[in-house]
Design a protein around this motif. Structure first.
Motif, PDB file in Angstrom:
ATOM      1  N   SER A  54       0.829  -1.200   0.000  1.00  0.00           N
ATOM      2  CA  SER A  54       0.000   0.000   0.000  1.00  0.00           C
ATOM      3  C   SER A  54       0.864   1.251   0.000  1.00  0.00           C
ATOM      4  N   PHE A  55       0.242   2.361  -0.387  1.00  0.00           N
ATOM      5  CA  PHE A  55       0.892   3.665  -0.334  1.00  0.00           C
ATOM      6  C   PHE A  55      -0.133   4.707   0.070  1.00  0.00           C
ATOM      7  N   SER A  64      -6.477  23.253   8.343  1.00  0.00           N
ATOM      8  CA  SER A  64      -7.508  22.315   8.781  1.00  0.00           C
ATOM      9  C   SER A  64      -8.070  21.434   7.663  1.00  0.00           C
ATOM     10  N   PHE A  65      -7.473  21.473   6.471  1.00  0.00           N
ATOM     11  CA  PHE A  65      -7.996  20.700   5.335  1.00  0.00           C
ATOM     12  C   PHE A  65      -6.862  19.937   4.666  1.00  0.00           C
ATOM     13  N   GLN A  66      -7.071  18.637   4.454  1.00  0.00           N
ATOM     14  CA  GLN A  66      -6.047  17.765   3.899  1.00  0.00           C
ATOM     15  C   GLN A  66      -6.668  16.826   2.874  1.00  0.00           C
ATOM     16  N   LEU A  67      -5.932  16.542   1.790  1.00  0.00           N
ATOM     17  CA  LEU A  67      -6.348  15.560   0.789  1.00  0.00           C
ATOM     18  C   LEU A  67      -5.437  14.344   0.878  1.00  0.00           C
ATOM     19  N   GLU A  68      -6.014  13.154   0.666  1.00  0.00           N
ATOM     20  CA  GLU A  68      -5.252  11.906   0.693  1.00  0.00           C
ATOM     21  C   GLU A  68      -5.566  11.071  -0.532  1.00  0.00           C
ATOM     22  N   LEU A  69      -4.532  10.475  -1.093  1.00  0.00           N
ATOM     23  CA  LEU A  69      -4.674   9.483  -2.152  1.00  0.00           C
ATOM     24  C   LEU A  69      -4.073   8.196  -1.603  1.00  0.00           C
ATOM     25  N   GLN A  70      -4.886   7.139  -1.526  1.00  0.00           N
ATOM     26  CA  GLN A  70      -4.425   5.860  -0.995  1.00  0.00           C
ATOM     27  C   GLN A  70      -4.525   4.795  -2.072  1.00  0.00           C
ATOM     28  N   GLY A  71      -3.610   3.846  -2.049  1.00  0.00           N
ATOM     29  CA  GLY A  71      -3.633   2.738  -2.983  1.00  0.00           C
ATOM     30  C   GLY A  71      -3.249   1.448  -2.284  1.00  0.00           C
ATOM     31  N   PHE A  72      -3.965   0.358  -2.602  1.00  0.00           N
ATOM     32  CA  PHE A  72      -3.716  -0.951  -1.994  1.00  0.00           C
ATOM     33  C   PHE A  72      -3.679  -2.000  -3.094  1.00  0.00           C
ATOM     34  N   TYR A  73      -2.636  -2.813  -3.106  1.00  0.00           N
ATOM     35  CA  TYR A  73      -2.506  -3.911  -4.055  1.00  0.00           C
ATOM     36  C   TYR A  73      -2.492  -5.208  -3.242  1.00  0.00           C
TER      37      TYR A  73
END
Length: 171
Positions: A54-55, A64-73
């Motif tokens: 994962s990453f 107070s604002f955050q963006l996340e991109l997640q990836g799981f193999y």
């Protein structure tokens, strides 16, 4: 040659001693909100051949604002999957936050006949940063399309919604 070396060392000492060290700004929010953060991990291949990687890419837009991109193999006995989500986190105070976004899962190999090639879901939840290296999250993932992708690579049990409680320890 000696003159050149002495000149270089003299200039190096002058420049290095003349520089001032800036202290980072003091904030009450987690360090992950201060800019771009990239993390990832992988588990060793198990005895039956499962692979899990994962990453996570996090970007703090404001205090107070955050963006996340997640990836799981993940690979299982019956299938191979890639799951990715885009989440937005809004901090209500320095530790408590709400999150929301979308998640898509794709069966990349061994997709059975008649199996929907992807699953799309809406993710919502809340989290709490206990300290800078430990957090707890409650999440709900509600499926938006009619996919037959099930949990852990099987297709017999449809997974319409998932409710999870999780934590992460960073060290």
């Amino acid at each position: 040659m000696k003159v050149l070396m002495h000149s270089f060392l003299f200039l190096f000492v002058i420049v290095s001693k003349g520089q001032t060290k800036e202290e980072p700004p003091v904030t009450n929010l987690p360090s992950s909100l201060s800019g771009l953060s990239i993390t990832g991990h992988a588990y060793p291949i198990s005895a039956i051949g499962d692979i899990h990687k994962s990453f996570m890419l996090q970007y703090g837009i404001s205090k107070s604002f955050q963006l996340e991109l997640q990836g799981f193999y993940d690979t299982y006995i019956l299938s191979e999957r890639f799951r990715s989500s885009v989440l937005a986190k809004v901090y209500l105070n320095k530790r408590l936050y709400l999150l929301g976004g979308v998640e898509a899962e794709i069966a990349t190999e061994n997709a059975g006949v008649g199996q929907t090639p992807y699953r799309l879901g809406f993710v919502a939840g809340a989290g709490y940063d206990v300290c800078e290296n430990f957090m707890i999250e409650l999440k709900s993932n509600v499926q938006l399309n009619q996919s037959t992708i099930g949990a852990f690579g099987e297709t017999q049990f449809v997974m319409p919604s998932v409710y999870t409680i999780g934590s992460k320890l960073k060290f």
